[in-house]
Design an enzyme around this catalytic site. Structure first.
Site, mmCIF file in Angstrom:
data_model
loop_
_atom_site.group_PDB
_atom_site.id
_atom_site.type_symbol
_atom_site.label_atom_id
_atom_site.label_comp_id
_atom_site.label_asym_id
_atom_site.label_seq_id
_atom_site.Cartn_x
_atom_site.Cartn_y
_atom_site.Cartn_z
ATOM 1 N N GLY A 243 0.820 -1.216 0.000
ATOM 2 C CA GLY A 243 0.000 0.000 0.000
ATOM 3 C C GLY A 243 0.851 1.262 0.000
ATOM 4 N N ARG B 243 1.316 -5.662 -5.054
ATOM 5 C CA ARG B 243 1.277 -6.600 -3.925
ATOM 6 C C ARG B 243 1.747 -8.013 -4.291
ATOM 7 N NH1 ARG B 243 -0.676 -4.485 0.629
ATOM 8 N NH2 ARG B 243 -2.208 -2.806 0.552
ATOM 9 N N ASP C 27 5.529 -5.369 6.865
ATOM 10 C CA ASP C 27 6.099 -6.552 7.521
ATOM 11 C C ASP C 27 6.223 -7.733 6.561
ATOM 12 O OD1 ASP C 27 3.322 -6.515 7.557
ATOM 13 O OD2 ASP C 27 3.133 -7.659 9.389
ATOM 14 N N ASP C 28 5.186 -7.975 5.746
ATOM 15 C CA ASP C 28 5.249 -9.113 4.817
ATOM 16 C C ASP C 28 6.344 -8.904 3.763
ATOM 17 O OD1 ASP C 28 3.228 -10.644 5.932
ATOM 18 O OD2 ASP C 28 1.644 -9.645 4.785
ATOM 19 N N LYS D 88 7.939 0.571 5.717
ATOM 20 C CA LYS D 88 6.846 1.409 5.191
ATOM 21 C C LYS D 88 5.498 0.835 5.588
ATOM 22 C CE LYS D 88 4.367 -0.084 2.603
ATOM 23 N NZ LYS D 88 3.454 -0.840 1.754
ATOM 24 N N THR D 89 4.584 1.593 6.013
ATOM 25 C CA THR D 89 3.153 1.299 6.052
ATOM 26 C C THR D 89 2.457 2.361 6.899
ATOM 27 O OG1 THR D 89 1.343 -0.148 6.670
ATOM 28 C CG2 THR D 89 3.348 -0.476 7.928
ATOM 29 N N ILE D 90 1.369 2.894 6.357
ATOM 30 C CA ILE D 90 0.620 3.889 7.136
ATOM 31 C C ILE D 90 0.044 3.234 8.388
ATOM 32 C CG2 ILE D 90 -0.001 5.328 5.165
ATOM 33 C CD1 ILE D 90 -2.902 4.061 5.521
ATOM 34 N N ASP D 91 -0.103 1.891 8.371
ATOM 35 C CA ASP D 91 -0.743 1.194 9.490
ATOM 36 C C ASP D 91 0.048 1.316 10.795
ATOM 37 O OD1 ASP D 91 -2.467 0.486 7.527
ATOM 38 O OD2 ASP D 91 -2.240 -1.676 7.745
ATOM 39 N N LYS E 196 -26.750 17.438 15.278
ATOM 40 C CA LYS E 196 -27.826 16.527 14.913
ATOM 41 C C LYS E 196 -27.372 15.167 14.397
ATOM 42 C CE LYS E 196 -28.386 18.398 10.255
ATOM 43 N NZ LYS E 196 -29.243 18.994 9.274
ATOM 44 N N TYR E 197 -26.065 14.961 14.262
ATOM 45 C CA TYR E 197 -25.606 13.672 13.727
ATOM 46 C C TYR E 197 -24.598 12.985 14.645
ATOM 47 C CZ TYR E 197 -27.345 15.038 9.077
ATOM 48 O OH TYR E 197 -28.114 15.416 8.015
ATOM 49 N N MET F 256 -8.366 3.450 8.222
ATOM 50 C CA MET F 256 -7.533 2.352 7.739
ATOM 51 C C MET F 256 -6.620 1.799 8.826
ATOM 52 S SD MET F 256 -6.025 2.536 3.949
ATOM 53 C CE MET F 256 -7.034 1.972 2.582
ATOM 54 N N TYR G 201 -7.771 5.778 1.793
ATOM 55 C CA TYR G 201 -7.062 6.151 0.570
ATOM 56 C C TYR G 201 -6.752 7.648 0.533
ATOM 57 C CZ TYR G 201 -8.381 1.422 -0.555
ATOM 58 O OH TYR G 201 -8.521 0.066 -0.489
ATOM 59 N N GLU G 202 -7.568 8.442 1.231
ATOM 60 C CA GLU G 202 -7.372 9.907 1.237
ATOM 61 C C GLU G 202 -6.019 10.306 1.810
ATOM 62 O OE1 GLU G 202 -9.853 8.227 2.416
ATOM 63 O OE2 GLU G 202 -11.746 9.056 1.749
ATOM 64 N N ARG H 36 -3.153 8.149 2.074
ATOM 65 C CA ARG H 36 -1.982 7.332 1.768
ATOM 66 C C ARG H 36 -1.007 7.993 0.790
ATOM 67 N NH1 ARG H 36 -3.453 1.180 0.658
ATOM 68 N NH2 ARG H 36 -3.913 2.039 -1.390
HETATM 69 P P1 FBP Z 1 0.452 -2.016 3.576
HETATM 70 O O1 FBP Z 1 0.390 -2.909 4.771
HETATM 71 O O2 FBP Z 1 0.869 -2.704 2.350
HETATM 72 O O3 FBP Z 1 1.261 -0.790 3.856
HETATM 73 O O4 FBP Z 1 -1.024 -1.472 3.257
HETATM 74 C C1 FBP Z 1 -1.826 -1.006 4.267
HETATM 75 C C2 FBP Z 1 -3.189 -0.601 3.800
HETATM 76 O O5 FBP Z 1 -3.243 0.782 3.543
HETATM 77 C C3 FBP Z 1 -4.225 -1.013 4.836
HETATM 78 O O6 FBP Z 1 -4.401 -0.004 5.783
HETATM 79 C C4 FBP Z 1 -5.428 -1.331 3.987
HETATM 80 O O7 FBP Z 1 -6.244 -2.297 4.586
HETATM 81 C C5 FBP Z 1 -4.831 -1.869 2.740
HETATM 82 O O8 FBP Z 1 -3.579 -1.263 2.596
HETATM 83 C C6 FBP Z 1 -5.671 -1.614 1.509
HETATM 84 O O9 FBP Z 1 -5.099 -2.275 0.440
HETATM 85 P P2 FBP Z 1 -5.344 -1.933 -1.075
HETATM 86 O O10 FBP Z 1 -4.524 -0.737 -1.394
HETATM 87 O O11 FBP Z 1 -4.822 -3.132 -1.789
HETATM 88 O O12 FBP Z 1 -6.794 -1.676 -1.253
#
Ligand code: FBP
Length: 551
Positions: free
Chosen positions: A78, A142, A172-173, A199-202, A239-240, A247, A421-422, A424
């Site tokens: 991602g 991927r 990690d993978d 790397k990973t936003i997670d 009201k909401y 993500m 996605y906004e 990343r």
């Molecule tokens: P990575 O672990 O590859 O960095 O991706 C993280 C991520 O952004 C997750 O937060 C999300 O669930 C996933 O990618 C979405 O994957 P895709 O871009 O394939 O829709």
């Protein structure tokens, strides 16, 4: 490529790097390392790359001569803000060692290596992308690099281009695969070094030597800005209830960090749900009770943050998904032949009684989303599961039941959002611009030092960049054995939210107050120009972890 005014101004930003990387560089070796567990198994699987020492770069005293070198780079998985700066850091790093060195990018992720899709990354191209978001310079993908055939196919093109070092930028993978590749090339005497970058936003690739994965900082700041805006809207209209999914495929780091930034009324942390063995019903009741409490005080509005991976952490749902995974893995073709309108009843018939009951109780859309294709690493694509809708709908139903019993009096209207996605591909914050460039520069230095099987590591990042510590960590050190697709495999251990540590504990101490009061914080957009206390802040998570302070 046409640039916005901000992009043009931002392209001249010079990322800050640790002082130790600025001039002559020397390497300092630490103690030999061990994997975090399963030492014997991992040692056997990685005879050439196991047990290597941690490395630290310090200021050098002697000028070293480097031969020109050709290096390859891959972006994997991602998107995460700052990837282009990692590449710029590698480029500048290898050019500093020898101006005749060259950099090649493999196109659309690891698949580019296997399929021999590449481009040379020249100075002009690098200039175009400095400090920009996205991975579009070379694209990402991927494809899982795991078989000898793929490694050999990759070696063909590496040899053809005279590439003797490869940098894999991934989570990690992907870094696990980088390590397997490093070991294979070392064992077979291929003459190719492999270096990983976190790397990973997670934010779930972290440990004592990797403080954070890049992109987490920027992505959380983007989400927090937008959640802040929603909170201001919410507190204006009153009201909401806004259900906001964030993500983070597994770990809840993003939701937790955003909660620490914006002080929402509710934030669910998947790891806590699992630890307390809560059911979906418990989560619904928890939210409904807070909605009722606020309504009793005349507040028919609020915000709920939901981590994307929640579903997989609810123990009963986890069991259901594990049975579903097994069933789909073995009957994929048969299942795909079934008419869409019959797929749900088909699954209900095939599952065990317990799982079948839970599956039947799910709204149609969520039930279908659970059966969608898994990604190449076997992960359920949780970004496609609309947990925010599921919770909003079920909380609405629960409140109606509570109203009938006289336990709730109020108005409940919900809005749902999903932010992923906004964030990343946002332009990297100063933190990520500096961190990424430093990671790339460090990777170049690891290559210069002839290392393989290492991950680039930059630490002490809540201090000014001049004092950051750059070095390398053997990837095997982060590994343990885990069951994947029914087999025990060496993998980098994913870092989930630790419920005993500072960030969660800080949130826990505040959350009841945030639930009933309206103490929203509106962080505003990332600032690229201005005072350092506005532009150079790291995440709350890192600040709490490293300094214990939450401001
Ligand atoms: P990575 O672990 O590859 O960095 O991706 C993280 C991520 O952004 C997750 O937060 C999300 O669930 C996933 O990618 C979405 O994957 P895709 O871009 O394939 O829709």
């Amino acid at each position: 490529m046409k640039k916005s005014a901000l992009q043009t101004a931002r392209s001249t930003y010079e990322p800050k790097i640790p002082n130790t990387l600025k001039g002559m560089v020397q390497i300092e070796k630490g103690e030999a390392t061990q994997s975090i567990s399963n030492q014997e198994d991992i040692k056997k699987l990685f005879p050439n790359t196991y047990g290597m020492p941690i490395l630290k770069f310090v200021e050098g005293t002697e000028k070293q001569q480097y031969n020109p070198i050709n290096v390859g780079v891959i972006l994997s998985g991602g998107q995460a803000p700052g990837g282009h700066n990692v590449i710029a850091g590698i480029f500048d790093g290898i050019k500093k060692m020898n101006k005749n060195s060259r950099l090649y990018g493999f196109i659309l992720g690891p698949g580019g290596l296997v399929d021999h899709q590449y481009m040379e990354l020249t100075g002009d191209i690098i200039e175009e992308y400095r400090n920009t978001g996205g991975f579009d310079m070379i694209g990402s993908g991927r494809t899982k690099l795991e078989t000898k055939e793929q490694f050999d196919k990759g070696l063909e093109i590496l040899k053809k281009l005279n590439i003797s070092a490869l940098v894999i930028i991934g989570g990690d993978d992907s870094n696990t695969n980088a390590c397997v590749l490093a070991e294979y090339y070392a064992q077979t005497g291929a003459g190719v070094q492999v270096i990983g970058c976190p790397k990973t936003i997670d934010g779930d690739l972290k440990n004592e030597m990797i403080e954070t994965s890049f992109g987490f900082d920027t992505a959380c700041k983007v989400y927090s800005e937008v959640i802040g805006n929603i909170q201001r809207d919410c507190n204006s209209a009153r009201k909401y209830w806004h259900f906001i999914k964030l993500m983070g495929r597994s770990a809840s780091h993003i939701a937790l960090e955003c909660a620490l930034q914006v002080q929402p009324n509710i934030c669910i942390i998947s790891e806590e749900v699992e630890a307390k063995n809560q059911s979906l019903d418990d989560v619904i009741q928890y939210i409904a009770d807070i909605v009722a409490k606020r309504a009793a005080n005349g507040k028919n509005f609020g915000t709920v943050l939901i981590p994307e991976g929640l579903i997989e952490f609810i123990p009963a749902m986890k069991k259901l998904m594990s049975e579903l995974n097994d069933y789909l893995a073995h009957n994929e073709e048969e299942f795909k032949q079934i008419k869409r309108s019959h797929q749900r009843s088909h699954i209900i018939d095939k599952l065990s009684a317990e799982n079948s009951k839970i599956y039947a109780s799910l709204p149609e859309s969520v039930a279908r989303q659970l059966t969608l294709d898994r990604d190449p690493h076997g992960n359920v694509q949780v970004s496609l599961i609309e947990t925010e809708k599921l919770l909003a709908e079920m909380v609405g139903n629960r409140l109606a039941e509570m109203a009938e019993k006289g336990q709730y009096k109020g108005k409940f209207a919900s809005q749902v959002h999903f932010f992923g996605y906004e964030g990343r591909c946002a332009a990297p914050s100063n933190y990520d611009a500096d961190y990424c460039y430093s990671l790339g520069y460090t990777a170049a230095n690891l290559i210069g030092a002839g290392k393989t099987g290492y991950m680039s590591s930059v630490r002490n990042t809540t201090a000014p960049a001049a004092d950051w510590i750059a070095g390398g960590v053997p990837i095997t050190m982060m590994m343990n054995m885990e069951r994947r697709h029914g087999e025990m495999k060496p993998v980098i251990q994913k870092a989930l939210v630790n419920l005993k540590e500072g960030p969660f504990q800080t949130f826990m101490q505040q959350r009841d107050k945030w639930a009933t009061e309206t103490e929203y914080v509106y962080p505003g957009p990332i600032q690229y120009f201005g005072p350092t206390e506005v532009c150079d802040q790291s995440t709350k998570t890192l600040q709490i972890e490293q300094t214990g302070s939450y401001k």
